[in-house]
Design an enzyme around this catalytic site. Structure first.
Site, mmCIF file in Angstrom:
data_model
loop_
_atom_site.group_PDB
_atom_site.id
_atom_site.type_symbol
_atom_site.label_atom_id
_atom_site.label_comp_id
_atom_site.label_asym_id
_atom_site.label_seq_id
_atom_site.Cartn_x
_atom_site.Cartn_y
_atom_site.Cartn_z
ATOM 1 N N ASP A 1 0.862 -1.175 0.000
ATOM 2 C CA ASP A 1 0.000 0.000 0.000
ATOM 3 C C ASP A 1 0.900 1.227 0.000
ATOM 4 O O ASP A 1 1.700 1.421 0.909
ATOM 5 C CB ASP A 1 -0.868 -0.057 1.267
ATOM 6 N N ASP B 1 -3.054 2.499 -5.928
ATOM 7 C CA ASP B 1 -1.946 2.546 -4.964
ATOM 8 C C ASP B 1 -1.841 1.322 -4.064
ATOM 9 O O ASP B 1 -1.084 1.336 -3.113
ATOM 10 C CB ASP B 1 -2.047 3.813 -4.115
ATOM 11 N N GLU B 2 -2.598 0.275 -4.342
ATOM 12 C CA GLU B 2 -2.387 -0.913 -3.523
ATOM 13 C C GLU B 2 -2.601 -2.185 -4.328
ATOM 14 O O GLU B 2 -3.336 -2.184 -5.316
ATOM 15 C CB GLU B 2 -3.273 -0.911 -2.269
#
Lengths: 417, 372
Positions: free
Chosen positions: A41, A134-135
């Protein structure tokens, strides 16, 4: 106990400081080199990209989000110290942190960074399941021999590489399933690396609130609280059958997750189920021209994303939020899938006209679902709408112009409303 | 009210009523059938506020009167009674119950007051004429498949019945389309129909009307106004609101310059289309037609599941043509052909194709091709 220096990746036996580089960032855990499921993350991703690209923003509280009436998309860690959280209404964020700099999201920049990170992940394993820009989940099972290093070492290297090459930081959770890996990545943010091993799973979970379990939001928490379930320990006391009887199929899921059991696999390229776009207006609006302009721009964004992914969809959805915050959604199934902004817009337009909802509206959203490959889209023409074919051709031509000269090279007049 | 009625007669009347009532309605009385007994006749009336059906049957009326009761429940009861049974219906007025007796079976159904039952306002009809049942049957049977289900274009959710100029003078014409296929069916203009306003008969009304048209000998009295249409046999009267909208100018859609003519045995063609379409499970399956010198090759290519091809002998003497269609649309128009060969008239792979039966211009179908 197996341990690892997160800066020079030396494996060691134990200790609090790396004997090779004297770094204090030593990670030790009994199962460190046996665990293979990771959740990565990025830390305050949008804000970090902004700070990287504009050094003047580095030491100021930064909020990425839209408009006066919008919400916080991402807050940097300086702003977070002041209590700003993502999804918080902007006015509230600015009350907490009046000196914050607010910038509008620049999605193209985030997409570029996200792709670069994903490429790095895919060098480690093909089993990368992105959850958002973003993860992502990574399954590093079976890669140790190929890379001549256990997953934990690969992950430490990846984090360092993201930092050095992209100027961004990420936090890593390593465990034996997705549920726990995702929890772990959140334990030590930013620039964290946390491990939850099999042996400590139950002890780790026991005293946590049930809200830790994914899918347990406010409503479920309240329902659970009514049955006296507040912590995972409370859940553990329940018989599996009783949970199912009370909460249906999610009861079974709760029973398993409370025990740290999660059999979901890491699915690379998990299929997209829907594409949507929505806008919260600066002020509630009933101006038909303004609404129409928004409708068109959103239809265009949805169509752009569908085209980029070679997808098309059969169901067009319109979402409306009234001034009272009441949400209304209307959907219409097309006879054949489409990826054209023109068709999405026209359907959404009719749905808006037929919704019977009284303006003003606070939010407008357009979505496309029942997705399938674009090969089946827009094949048949409608002879009651003979200009549809011409409009479709015009849209394809405009797309070609944009592909060469950029998105703003050609616009519909409607887009300027 | 107290009546005795033969089970078969009752079943037919109540069956008609229960198909009109709206199952998902929030107004309880609309789920009921209004039963009125007078002289030696009993009438059964049901409505969903858009359609009203009244069925008058002979029965022994011991005591005149009226009441309303759930159409679906009454229908279920009558359906389950033995064939040939005599059914007694009686209500005692005050208790709000209808007693249904047949043999040793006995039912008591709750009733709602007759006064609450909405009766459709009668209206002035601009045009009244009579048409034989088989004529109306052909008009609606051959057009109804093309009715659109799209609510966004509600004015296509029915059959447009109007008077038009046909090849040999004025005709009674029914047109239905959903923008992808169109059916245009003509019948000789019945006497007295000249002034009939064009009306869009809703899909559900077409379905209900169909039940009145099975008897080849029957003459149907048709009454039309701007807002309503009524079809009546001596026993049954079906009154319906019409769709309040403007039917699009369909004449522009019907190609008249299509010159590439293909003639094919309709039933062989339909069977072949059905066979090749089997390999694809998609909703909108495309069938490709390759036509060349008396030879038609039908093919379907479904990347996920397989492909199929079948060759058919046809009469075709034009340039080679490749054109794609939605398989379902092709099947539907081909199955409208019952006497002669199907004649297809093509222009190009991107233009609407016309289909008719032999050289009969009184039933014309248009279908839009698909890109393949």
């Amino acid at each position: 106990m197996p341990a690892l220096c997160r800066d020079c990746h030396t494996s060691l036996d134990a200790g609090t400081r790396c004997p090779a580089c004297r770094s204090p960032r030593v990670l030790s855990h009994p199962e460190l080199f046996d665990l293979t499921i990771a959740h990565i993350d990025c830390d305050a991703f949008y804000a970090s990209v902004e700070k990287r690209d504009d050094p003047a923003l580095r030491d100021v509280p930064l909020i990425v989000g839209g408009g006066r009436r919008g919400v916080v998309t991402t807050a940097c860690y300086i702003a977070r110290i002041r209590g700003v959280r993502s999804a918080m209404p902007m006015f509230k964020a600015l009350r907490l942190c009046p000196d914050a700099v607010v910038v509008k999201p620049r999605f193209p920049a985030y997409v570029t960074a996200s792709r670069a990170i994903r490429a790095m992940m895919e060098e480690l394993t093909p089993a990368v399941e992105p959850l958002s820009l973003d993860e992502a989940f990574l399954d590093l099972g079976g890669t140790a021999r190929l890379h001549r290093a256990p997953p934990a070492v690969l992950l430490a290297r990846l984090a360092l590489r993201i930092q050095r090459e992209l100027g961004l930081t990420a936090s890593i959770g390593l465990s034996h399933n997705k549920f726990l890996a995702k929890i772990a990545s959140d334990l030590d943010k930013p620039r964290g690396f946390s491990v939850i091993g099999r042996a400590e799973t139950q002890a780790f979970l026991r005293d946590r609130p049930v809200g830790l379990i994914w899918g347990v939001g406010h409503a479920t928490q309240e329902a659970l609280a009514r049955s006296g379930i507040r912590t995972i320990a409370d859940l553990l006391r329940w018989d599996r059958r009783d949970l199912v009887a009370r909460f249906g199929s999610s009861g079974d899921r709760l029973w398993r997750l409370a025990r740290g059991e999660d059999a979901r696999r890491v699915h690379p390229n998990a299929p997209v189920k829907s594409i949507s776009n929505e806008t919260t207006f600066d002020e509630d609006t009933s101006d038909p021209d303004l609404l129409d302009g928004h409708l068109w721009r959103m239809a265009e964004k949805v169509a752009d994303r569908a085209k980029a992914k070679a997808l098309s969809g059969r169901v067009v959805t319109l979402k409306l939020k009234k001034a009272s915050h009441a949400v209304l959604t209307r959907r219409h199934a097309l006879r054949e899938p489409t990826q054209l902004a023109d068709r999405i817009y026209r359907e959404a337009r009719v749905l808006l006209d037929q919704s019977g909802a009284a303006a003003p509206f606070r939010l407008l959203g357009v979505g496309l679902s029942d997705l399938m490959h674009e090969g089946r889209a827009d094949l048949s023409a409608d002879f009651l709408d003979p200009r549809a074919a011409a409009r479709a051709e015009a849209e394809r031509a405009a797309d070609a112009v944009r592909a060469r000269f950029g998105h703003d090279a050609i616009l519909k007049g409607r887009a300027l409303r | 009210m107290k009546i005795s009625i033969e089970r078969g007669t009752l079943l037919k009347a109540v069956g008609q009523a229960q198909s009109v009532v709206e199952r998902r309605n929030t107004i309880p009385i609309l789920a009921n059938v209004l039963i009125e007994a007078e002289g030696d006749r009993v009438s059964f009336r049901a409505t969903d506020l858009d359609i009203e059906v009244v069925d008058r049957v002979n029965a022994q009326v011991h005591r005149a009167g009226s009441t309303t009761v759930s159409a679906v429940t009454l229908h279920e009861i009558v359906r389950k009674l033995p064939d040939g049974a005599l059914v007694n219906l009686s209500d005692d007025g005050a208790a709000g119950r209808l007693m249904v007796e047949a043999g040793r079976a006995q039912f008591q159904l709750t009733t709602l007051p007759r006064e609450d039952f909405p009766v459709m306002a009668s209206s002035e009809y601009a045009s009244n004429f009579t048409a034989p049942a088989p004529v109306l049957r052909r008009l609606f049977d051959k057009s109804r498949f093309a009715i659109s289900t799209e609510e966004t274009r509600y004015y296509l959710n029915g059959v447009y019945m109007h008077v038009a100029d046909g090849e040999d003078g004025r005709v009674l014409r029914c047109v239905a389309t959903d923008g992808h296929r169109l059916a245009r069916i003509d019948a000789p203009l019945p006497e007295g129909a000249d002034d009939m306003p064009g009306v869009i008969v809703p899909r559900k009304t077409v379905g209900e009307l169909r039940k009145l048209l099975d008897d080849d000998e029957a003459q149907i009295a048709v009454s039309v106004s701007e807002t309503k249409v009524r079809f009546a046999t001596p026993e049954i009267t079906l009154t319906s609101k019409v769709i309040d909208g403007t039917f699009p100018d369909y004449s522009r859609v019907i190609p008249n310059g299509n010159s590439r003519r293909m003639e094919v045995d309709a039933s062989e063609f339909a069977k072949a289309v059905d066979r090749v379409a089997t390999v694809s499970s998609e909703r909108s399956r495309a069938v490709k037609m390759q036509i060349d010198d008396d030879r038609l090759v039908l093919s379907v290519n479904a990347p996920d599941s397989g492909n199929a091809e079948e060759e058919l002998g046809v009469a075709y003497h034009d340039e080679r043509l490749e054109i794609g269609f939605n398989a379902k649309y092709l099947l539907e128009i081909a199955s409208q052909v019952d006497r002669e060969n199907a004649v297809f008239l093509f222009n190009s792979a991107g233009d609407p194709t016309l289909m008719r039966e032999g050289n009969d211009g009184s039933a014309v179908y248009v279908v839009m091709p698909m890109r393949v």
